[in-house]
Design an enzyme around this catalytic site. Structure first.
Site, mmCIF file in Angstrom:
data_model
loop_
_atom_site.group_PDB
_atom_site.id
_atom_site.type_symbol
_atom_site.label_atom_id
_atom_site.label_comp_id
_atom_site.label_asym_id
_atom_site.label_seq_id
_atom_site.Cartn_x
_atom_site.Cartn_y
_atom_site.Cartn_z
ATOM 1 N N PHE A 16 -37.209 -5.012 11.568
ATOM 2 C CA PHE A 16 -36.347 -4.665 10.433
ATOM 3 C C PHE A 16 -36.572 -3.222 9.979
ATOM 4 O O PHE A 16 -35.618 -2.506 9.676
ATOM 5 C CB PHE A 16 -36.641 -5.613 9.267
ATOM 6 C CG PHE A 16 -36.022 -6.963 9.444
ATOM 7 C CD1 PHE A 16 -34.690 -7.160 9.140
ATOM 8 C CD2 PHE A 16 -36.756 -8.031 9.920
ATOM 9 C CE1 PHE A 16 -34.091 -8.398 9.295
ATOM 10 C CE2 PHE A 16 -36.177 -9.273 10.078
ATOM 11 C CZ PHE A 16 -34.850 -9.461 9.770
ATOM 12 N N GLY A 17 -37.841 -2.794 9.908
ATOM 13 C CA GLY A 17 -38.131 -1.449 9.417
ATOM 14 C C GLY A 17 -37.793 -0.379 10.434
ATOM 15 O O GLY A 17 -37.092 0.602 10.132
ATOM 16 N N VAL A 81 -47.405 -0.769 22.982
ATOM 17 C CA VAL A 81 -48.210 0.332 22.454
ATOM 18 C C VAL A 81 -49.665 -0.123 22.378
ATOM 19 O O VAL A 81 -49.957 -1.207 21.857
ATOM 20 C CB VAL A 81 -47.697 0.766 21.063
ATOM 21 C CG1 VAL A 81 -48.652 1.771 20.427
ATOM 22 C CG2 VAL A 81 -46.297 1.354 21.181
ATOM 23 N N GLU A 172 -38.841 -24.550 4.995
ATOM 24 C CA GLU A 172 -37.621 -24.534 5.807
ATOM 25 C C GLU A 172 -37.813 -25.326 7.098
ATOM 26 O O GLU A 172 -36.944 -26.098 7.507
ATOM 27 C CB GLU A 172 -37.229 -23.080 6.115
ATOM 28 C CG GLU A 172 -36.765 -22.353 4.857
ATOM 29 C CD GLU A 172 -36.464 -20.876 5.046
ATOM 30 O OE1 GLU A 172 -35.877 -20.298 4.123
ATOM 31 O OE2 GLU A 172 -36.821 -20.293 6.081
ATOM 32 N N ASP A 302 -44.229 -4.817 7.301
ATOM 33 C CA ASP A 302 -45.358 -5.744 7.232
ATOM 34 C C ASP A 302 -46.700 -5.107 7.601
ATOM 35 O O ASP A 302 -47.751 -5.631 7.238
ATOM 36 C CB ASP A 302 -45.125 -6.922 8.198
ATOM 37 C CG ASP A 302 -44.099 -7.906 7.664
ATOM 38 O OD1 ASP A 302 -43.540 -7.672 6.578
ATOM 39 O OD2 ASP A 302 -43.853 -8.925 8.353
HETATM 40 C C1 LIG Z 1 -40.733 -17.364 10.566
HETATM 41 C C2 LIG Z 1 -40.489 -16.227 9.610
HETATM 42 C C3 LIG Z 1 -39.533 -16.370 8.610
HETATM 43 C C4 LIG Z 1 -39.280 -15.322 7.724
HETATM 44 N N1 LIG Z 1 -38.321 -15.489 6.755
HETATM 45 C C5 LIG Z 1 -38.039 -14.460 5.936
HETATM 46 C C6 LIG Z 1 -36.993 -14.575 4.958
HETATM 47 O O1 LIG Z 1 -36.350 -15.615 4.849
HETATM 48 N N2 LIG Z 1 -36.714 -13.501 4.185
HETATM 49 C C7 LIG Z 1 -37.413 -12.334 4.299
HETATM 50 O O2 LIG Z 1 -37.121 -11.378 3.588
HETATM 51 N N3 LIG Z 1 -38.417 -12.200 5.191
HETATM 52 C C8 LIG Z 1 -38.738 -13.227 6.009
HETATM 53 N N4 LIG Z 1 -39.747 -13.095 6.928
HETATM 54 C C9 LIG Z 1 -40.521 -11.838 6.948
HETATM 55 C C10 LIG Z 1 -39.754 -10.748 7.664
HETATM 56 O O3 LIG Z 1 -39.273 -11.217 8.902
HETATM 57 C C11 LIG Z 1 -40.697 -9.558 7.851
HETATM 58 O O4 LIG Z 1 -41.112 -9.130 6.588
HETATM 59 C C12 LIG Z 1 -40.023 -8.422 8.593
HETATM 60 O O5 LIG Z 1 -39.697 -8.828 9.911
HETATM 61 C C13 LIG Z 1 -40.917 -7.195 8.627
HETATM 62 O O6 LIG Z 1 -40.269 -6.179 9.321
HETATM 63 P P1 LIG Z 1 -41.128 -5.131 10.176
HETATM 64 O O7 LIG Z 1 -40.173 -4.123 10.683
HETATM 65 O O8 LIG Z 1 -42.303 -4.669 9.400
HETATM 66 O O9 LIG Z 1 -41.715 -5.993 11.365
HETATM 67 P P2 LIG Z 1 -40.981 -6.866 12.464
HETATM 68 O O10 LIG Z 1 -39.590 -7.164 12.089
HETATM 69 O O11 LIG Z 1 -41.896 -7.992 12.754
HETATM 70 O O12 LIG Z 1 -40.939 -5.893 13.722
HETATM 71 C C14 LIG Z 1 -42.099 -5.452 14.364
HETATM 72 C C15 LIG Z 1 -41.731 -5.061 15.777
HETATM 73 O O13 LIG Z 1 -42.847 -4.395 16.367
HETATM 74 C C16 LIG Z 1 -42.959 -4.805 17.710
HETATM 75 N N5 LIG Z 1 -44.348 -4.603 18.111
HETATM 76 C C17 LIG Z 1 -45.446 -5.167 17.569
HETATM 77 N N6 LIG Z 1 -46.554 -4.736 18.202
HETATM 78 C C18 LIG Z 1 -46.151 -3.879 19.170
HETATM 79 C C19 LIG Z 1 -46.831 -3.120 20.145
HETATM 80 N N7 LIG Z 1 -48.159 -3.127 20.260
HETATM 81 N N8 LIG Z 1 -46.099 -2.371 20.993
HETATM 82 C C20 LIG Z 1 -44.744 -2.345 20.909
HETATM 83 N N9 LIG Z 1 -44.053 -3.042 19.987
HETATM 84 C C21 LIG Z 1 -44.751 -3.803 19.111
HETATM 85 C C22 LIG Z 1 -42.548 -6.267 17.675
HETATM 86 O O14 LIG Z 1 -42.134 -6.716 18.952
HETATM 87 C C23 LIG Z 1 -41.417 -6.256 16.657
HETATM 88 O O15 LIG Z 1 -40.163 -6.085 17.265
HETATM 89 C C24 LIG Z 1 -40.021 -14.121 7.825
HETATM 90 C C25 LIG Z 1 -40.988 -13.984 8.824
HETATM 91 C C26 LIG Z 1 -41.215 -15.021 9.708
HETATM 92 C C27 LIG Z 1 -42.246 -14.861 10.786
#
Ligand SMILES: Cc1cc2nc3c(=O)[nH]c(=O)nc-3n(C[C@H](O)[C@H](O)[C@H](O)COP(=O)(O)OP(=O)(O)OC[C@H]3O[C@@H](n4cnc5c(N)ncnc54)[C@H](O)[C@@H]3O)c2cc1C
Length: 420
Positions: A16-17, A81, A172, A302
């Site tokens: 997402f970020g 990474v 859920e 996150d």
């Molecule tokens: C089951 C579940 C249900 C959820 N429900 C909700 C909800 O209803 N509402 C809500 O607001 N939030 C919800 N969340 C939380 C929300 O999904 C997260 O807060 C959000 O995805 C965070 O975004 P992000 O970009 O920080 O990380 P992410 O979206 O997790 O993206 C991180 C990315 O980094 C990549 N990555 C990680 N490590 C490496 C590496 N070493 N090398 C290369 N790539 C890597 C991963 O593959 C991933 O694509 C939920 C989470 C889960 C697990």
């Protein structure tokens, strides 16, 4: 003739970020490299529907390359990474050349933590990735096939499903499982007494849905109970085995499926970077989301310990990650113009959780509280809006409409090799 040097922005993670950073640098005089271990973006909030056969895996994921056909300054790289070489100012990627950067955005998200619970990592089912969701779906359907072939499986806990964690994901998942069993599997397995299948939701605290107010928590509890979920509050699973779980009070429950929806910790990558970390391993960031001591390194979503104006830690939620991503893209643009950075301001638009068909809770700004069918419709609409990709939105809408009208679920396929 001097060649103009284009700043290189490396974004780790197309979640997402990370996606928001790349999208909001459209047209900027930069070269963005978005690197992710998967070639797709995952919409985590709907993973539980994949696990409970409500949606197809491809409905909740989108190929990253397909999102940037019209943005020439973004390049995608699929790779794992492994760290950052701070001296060389380059991101190291397994089996690939390092990626030099001028700005680095850490957006690697979070992962599950089992809090050291014995057996949980070996026998529990987490729900963090698309692979987790399909793995769990395969396992659930297999348990019903096994019980249909040999009803003695019921006494061995074959149809006992324990969900640990009474937050939104646990609620859920438990609600969707109970519905799948009562509505669909009852018809799929006419020779099996499906009413003996148990869904047990376990929460350590004395209430469900911690981020919500008391009336919403009560509504979730009552709705789950009415739909046949056994909710155990103030209870703790202390160990997990392949065929049983043990509770803190010593009770042993035969069970072959434990869904772990309880703990979140920052991506372990954070611990390898030598950066300051906060609670849950999150990378410490300043008010503008830069990592202290590293003026060209940003952390969002996150993986970051992002705080609001009062200094309180923001929750690990999609809107925090998305708003942080847009903020960082804006700040990088400002830095290119030699302008100072601005502090991040999070706009809280409320929280929602669904419990099942026509049942959800929503707490919105301005003290608006919704429960039941209205909250459920709001939840459906919001998830459709935020889901990435038009085809996915259409497919999810069709699936939901079909499920609603026919009381059926499509993708209850068992794919892949045996899970255990
Ligand atoms: C089951 C579940 C249900 C959820 N429900 C909700 C909800 O209803 N509402 C809500 O607001 N939030 C919800 N969340 C939380 C929300 O999904 C997260 O807060 C959000 O995805 C965070 O975004 P992000 O970009 O920080 O990380 P992410 O979206 O997790 O993206 C991180 C990315 O980094 C990549 N990555 C990680 N490590 C490496 C590496 N070493 N090398 C290369 N790539 C890597 C991963 O593959 C991933 O694509 C939920 C989470 C889960 C697990």
């Amino acid at each position: 003739m001097a060649v103009a040097v284009v700043p290189r922005i490396v974004v780790i993670g197309a979640g997402f970020g990370g996606l928001e950073v790349a999208r909001h640098l459209k047209g900027a005089p930069v070269e963005v490299t978005l690197v992710d271990q998967h070639n797709f973006h995952t919409f985590q909030p709907l993973l539980y529907q994949v696990a409970t056969a409500g949606l197809n895996a491809a409905d909740v994921a989108h190929v990253v390359r397909g999102l940037f056909h019209h943005q020439s300054n973004v390049r995608f790289l699929q790779g794992q990474v492994t760290g950052v070489d701070w001296d060389a100012r380059a991101v190291t990627v397994a089996d690939q050349a390092a990626l030099p950067f001028d700005h680095l955005v850490l957006a690697g998200g979070a992962t599950v933590t089992y809090f050291g619970t014995p057996g949980a990592a070996d026998h529990g089912f987490p729900l963090y990735t698309l692979a987790d969701a399909t793995h769990l779906r395969n396992h659930i359907v297999r348990r019903f096939e096994a019980a249909d072939a040999d009803p003695a499986e019921l006494d061995r806990g074959g149809l006992t499903f324990v969900v640990v964690g009474g937050g939104p994901t646990g609620v859920e998942t438990a609600g969707a499982m109970a519905e799948l069993f009562a509505v669909v599997f009852r018809k799929d397995y006419p020779g099996l007494d499906v009413s003996r299948a148990r869904v047990v939701l376990v929460e350590m605290q004395d209430h469900l849905l911690d981020p919500f107010k008391a009336p919403s928590r009560r509504h979730a509890l009552d709705t789950l109970a009415a739909r046949g979920v056994e909710v155990r509050l103030g209870a703790k699973v202390t160990s997990v085995a392949a065929d049983h779980v043990t509770f803190a009070d010593g009770e042993v429950v035969p069970c072959q499926t434990l869904v772990w929806a309880a703990g979140v910790q920052a991506n372990p990558l954070a611990a390898t970077l030598g950066l300051p970390q906060d609670r849950g391993g999150r990378v410490v960031v300043g008010p503008d989301l830069r990592v202290p001591g590293h003026p060209d390194v940003w952390a969002i979503g996150d993986i970051a310990a992002t705080r609001d104006r009062r200094g309180d830690l923001l929750p690990q939620l999609a809107p925090v990650a998305m708003q942080s991503g847009r903020h960082v893209a804006r700040q990088i643009r400002r830095q290119l113009q030699a302008r100072p950075t601005e502090p991040f301001r999070y706009v809280d638009k409320g929280t929602m959780a669904t419990i099942g068909r026509r049942a959800a809770v929503a707490e919105l700004p301005g003290g608006i509280r919704l429960r039941g069918a209205l909250a459920w419709l709001a939840w459906l609409g919001l998830h459709l809006v935020f889901l990435v990709g038009k085809r996915n939105r259409l497919s999810v809408l069709l699936n939901w409409a079909w499920n609603y009208v026919t009381w059926d679920r499509g993708p209850r396929l068992i794919l892949g090799p045996p899970d255990r």
